[in-house]
Design an enzyme around this catalytic site. Structure first.
Site, PDB file in Angstrom:
ATOM      1  N   ASP A 105       4.137 124.890  19.975  1.00 55.78           N
ATOM      2  CA  ASP A 105       2.873 126.243  20.152  1.00 55.78           C
ATOM      3  C   ASP A 105       1.849 125.635  20.605  1.00 55.78           C
ATOM      4  O   ASP A 105       0.508 125.581  19.880  1.00 55.78           O
ATOM      5  CB  ASP A 105       2.813 125.748  18.743  1.00 55.78           C
ATOM      6  CG  ASP A 105       2.506 124.944  17.586  1.00 55.78           C
ATOM      7  OD1 ASP A 105       2.974 123.912  18.376  1.00 55.78           O
ATOM      8  OD2 ASP A 105       1.881 124.859  16.921  1.00 55.78           O
ATOM      9  N   GLU A 106       1.392 126.335  22.245  1.00 53.17           N
ATOM     10  CA  GLU A 106       1.053 125.225  22.783  1.00 53.17           C
ATOM     11  C   GLU A 106       0.953 125.965  23.957  1.00 53.17           C
ATOM     12  O   GLU A 106      -0.124 127.261  23.734  1.00 53.17           O
ATOM     13  CB  GLU A 106       0.691 124.158  23.265  1.00 53.17           C
ATOM     14  CG  GLU A 106      -0.215 123.466  23.795  1.00 53.17           C
ATOM     15  CD  GLU A 106      -0.351 121.740  23.994  1.00 53.17           C
ATOM     16  OE1 GLU A 106      -1.374 121.566  24.495  1.00 53.17           O
ATOM     17  OE2 GLU A 106       0.490 120.641  23.986  1.00 53.17           O
ATOM     18  N   HIS A 117       7.466 118.158  30.407  1.00 55.61           N
ATOM     19  CA  HIS A 117       5.735 118.833  31.046  1.00 55.61           C
ATOM     20  C   HIS A 117       5.807 117.636  32.753  1.00 55.61           C
ATOM     21  O   HIS A 117       6.302 116.372  32.474  1.00 55.61           O
ATOM     22  CB  HIS A 117       4.860 117.463  30.506  1.00 55.61           C
ATOM     23  CG  HIS A 117       3.602 117.640  29.595  1.00 55.61           C
ATOM     24  ND1 HIS A 117       3.775 118.235  27.950  1.00 55.61           N
ATOM     25  CD2 HIS A 117       2.393 117.623  29.155  1.00 55.61           C
ATOM     26  CE1 HIS A 117       3.290 118.376  27.358  1.00 55.61           C
ATOM     27  NE2 HIS A 117       1.490 118.415  28.401  1.00 55.61           N
ATOM     28  N   GLU A 122       6.260 114.260  28.261  1.00 51.03           N
ATOM     29  CA  GLU A 122       4.843 114.107  28.780  1.00 51.03           C
ATOM     30  C   GLU A 122       4.047 112.634  27.936  1.00 51.03           C
ATOM     31  O   GLU A 122       3.036 112.149  28.873  1.00 51.03           O
ATOM     32  CB  GLU A 122       4.398 114.646  26.858  1.00 51.03           C
ATOM     33  CG  GLU A 122       2.594 115.150  26.896  1.00 51.03           C
ATOM     34  CD  GLU A 122       2.796 115.791  25.575  1.00 51.03           C
ATOM     35  OE1 GLU A 122       1.448 116.123  25.726  1.00 51.03           O
ATOM     36  OE2 GLU A 122       3.409 115.882  24.377  1.00 51.03           O
ATOM     37  N   ASP A 132       0.861 123.818  30.526  1.00 55.79           N
ATOM     38  CA  ASP A 132       1.679 122.490  29.928  1.00 55.79           C
ATOM     39  C   ASP A 132       3.197 121.980  29.485  1.00 55.79           C
ATOM     40  O   ASP A 132       3.363 120.813  30.111  1.00 55.79           O
ATOM     41  CB  ASP A 132       0.756 121.532  28.883  1.00 55.79           C
ATOM     42  CG  ASP A 132       1.173 122.229  27.583  1.00 55.79           C
ATOM     43  OD1 ASP A 132       0.597 122.897  27.254  1.00 55.79           O
ATOM     44  OD2 ASP A 132      -0.057 121.340  27.052  1.00 55.79           O
TER      45      ASP A 132
END
Length: 526
Positions: free
Chosen positions: A54-55, A352, A331, A49
């Protein structure tokens, strides 16, 4: 530290660039570049994404809506086929598709795993899109059991009413009207979204079954899709075409997914156009509605409103981030406010790709290139000028070779175009105000002036300067470059062997291995 002390490097899966788009609007061109850069930054072995926080997870809903755009821009079939193969083992025994793959422990909202519309539908819709774009039937076959288990689960959840109106749903995620701390609380009933996707995925599972020779499944899921669509109409629409959720996303879903009765379509399209214009053509859709709204407007006679949406620069809009200096897709529509402050929501990413799914509409409607058969064996060339756009150039490297269309509006209002059709493919050209014309492999020059000067009837057909006697003859129109040097002749080639052979395969086997040469820059000229 000075700027020259830092070196930036772009890392992504070694995919070959296959799609380019450029038009007369520099802001739209920058938007398209931003889409390309967001894809590059997020396709790193899996479709993440975002690459910067931190994803960095393989969110299923994001790639579900973006696959049509991704599969035009890059030869990403190898990466996505591999990732879909990982989706299968992560599927729960009851058929639930996780929100992201690979699965890692998450926040309470994501753990335990719940089935969710638009996200779980990646198991059906993404393999179908890849099949249509690359022509690999075995890819469709490999992932068919995963999609089938998903639709069977939703059928059980919906029950005999065929309404999926339970469970944890994200709805039209990141609708700009949703509160910053609750991005699922948009204007559209989240169960309307769920039932719409139920019908849509059941229909595409039926199409997949038919392609694979699973005739019993094709019949069963076709019936299921119609039952879900009828349930959708009963619960969420009035006979007038008005939706219970009077929101752009509700109308976009109903129209783009073909869930309405014939007599409801035009009133629904008119209402959608009114909602958009009443809001000064500012975006009012999230992850679900954004990929669909321009098509819904275009298909109901509101191309002008679709262009207004595309070219709006006020916040929220596709071009607002461009005016703020964005170089990737955000995003949130208002990730950065006009005063320079950040959106106060807990998640704000500036890379995103999901909301960049509009590029698929740009390729097909502004650029004018649409695949009508798997692997682009059949092609529709139908540019739809509007919004002050005076020219566009679009190119795609299909499995059979290069396909391109460049068109321009002249000072007198005519449209001239030049098209290149790959060997083994057949195209239909539909230029504004002109009847359809079949085109075979080769390079073609077309000019709408020739149609308007001599309005064609059933006995004449003209491209460039020369008439052809029979527009319905079994053959293909091909512009002959050598003849063009002498007398601008149009050659009408008849007989077998010029068009696509349905039994023939692509010019090279699929799926292909990624190219080992570095991909071209997003700014590579057409």
């Amino acid at each position: 530290m000075t700027a020259d002390a830092v070196t930036a490097r772009v890392y992504h899966t070694d995919m070959r660039r296959t799609g380019w788009f450029e038009c007369s609007d520099p802001l739209v061109n920058r938007l398209h570049e931003n889409v390309v850069w967001s894809m590059r930054g997020n396709f790193v072995d899996l479709p993440t994404d975002c690459p910067q926080r931190d994803e960095r997870l393989g969110w299923t809903g994001d790639i579900q809506v973006f696959t049509p755009t991704a599969s035009f821009l890059y030869d990403c079939v190898g990466l996505l086929d591999s990732w879909l193969t990982d989706v299968g083992p992560e599927q729960l025994p009851d058929g639930t598709i996780p929100r992201y793959v690979p699965v890692i422990p998450g926040e309470p909202m994501w753990t335990p795993i719940h089935p969710g519309a638009a996200w779980g539908d990646v198991s059906v819709l993404t393999p179908w899109t890849l099949y249509r774009r690359f022509g690999d039937r075995e890819l469709l076959r490999r992932h068919y059991p995963t999609g089938k288990a998903w639709v069977d689960l939703v059928e059980r959840l919906a029950g005999p009413t065929r309404l999926w109106d339970t469970g944890v749903q994200l709805g039209d995620w990141l609708d700009p009207a949703a509160p910053p701390d609750d991005p699922a609380a948009g204007r559209t009933d989240r169960y309307l979204v769920a039932t719409a996707y139920f019908a849509h995925s059941a229909r595409h599972l039926a199409l997949s079954a038919a392609e694979l020779g699973e005739d019993a499944d094709a019949e069963r899921y076709g019936v299921l899709a119609e039952e879900a669509a009828e349930a959708f109409r009963r619960r969420y629409t009035a006979p007038s075409g008005r939706m219970t959720s009077d929101s752009p996303t509700a109308y976009a879903l109903a129209l783009a997914f073909d869930l309405l009765a014939p007599e409801q379509r035009q009133p629904a399209g008119d209402r959608l156009a009114l909602l958009v214009t009443d809001d000064d053509a500012r975006i009012a859709t999230g992850f679900v509605g954004t990929p669909l709204i321009c098509d819904a407007l275009t298909d109901t006679g509101h191309l002008d409103v679709a262009y207004r949406l595309l070219t709006q620069t006020a916040c929220p809009s596709w071009l607002y981030p461009v005016t703020m200096g964005a170089t990737t897709i955000w995003e949130r529509w208002d990730g950065m406010r006009p005063d320079g402050t950040l959106n106060p929501g807990g998640m704000t990413s500036f890379n995103h790709y999901a909301l960049g799914a509009v590029a698929d509409w740009m390729h097909r409607t502004v650029g004018g290139i649409t695949a009508t058969a798997p692997g682009y064996r059949g092609i529709l060339l139908r540019p739809r000028p509007g919004g002050g756009t005076t020219w566009a150039r679009t190119r795609h490297d299909t499995p059979y070779g290069t396909l391109s269309l460049a068109w321009e509006l002249t000072e007198t209002g005519h449209l001239t175009a030049r098209a290149e059709i790959p060997d083994g493919c057949e195209a239909t050209a539909e230029l504004p105000g002109c009847p359809p014309v079949r085109l075979g492999p080769g390079t073609h020059s077309l000019d709408t002036r020739n149609w308007r000067e001599r309005r064609p009837d059933r006995s004449a057909c003209r491209i460039a300067e020369k008439p052809v006697a029979d527009p319905d003859a079994t053959g293909f129109f091909r512009w002959d470059a050598a003849a063009n040097e002498s007398d601008e002749a149009l050659i009408h080639e008849t007989g077998a062997g010029r068009g696509p052979d349905p039994s023939a395969g692509p010019a090279h086997p699929l799926p292909r291995q990624p190219s080992r040469s570095p991909p071209p820059s997003p700014g590579e000229p057409l």
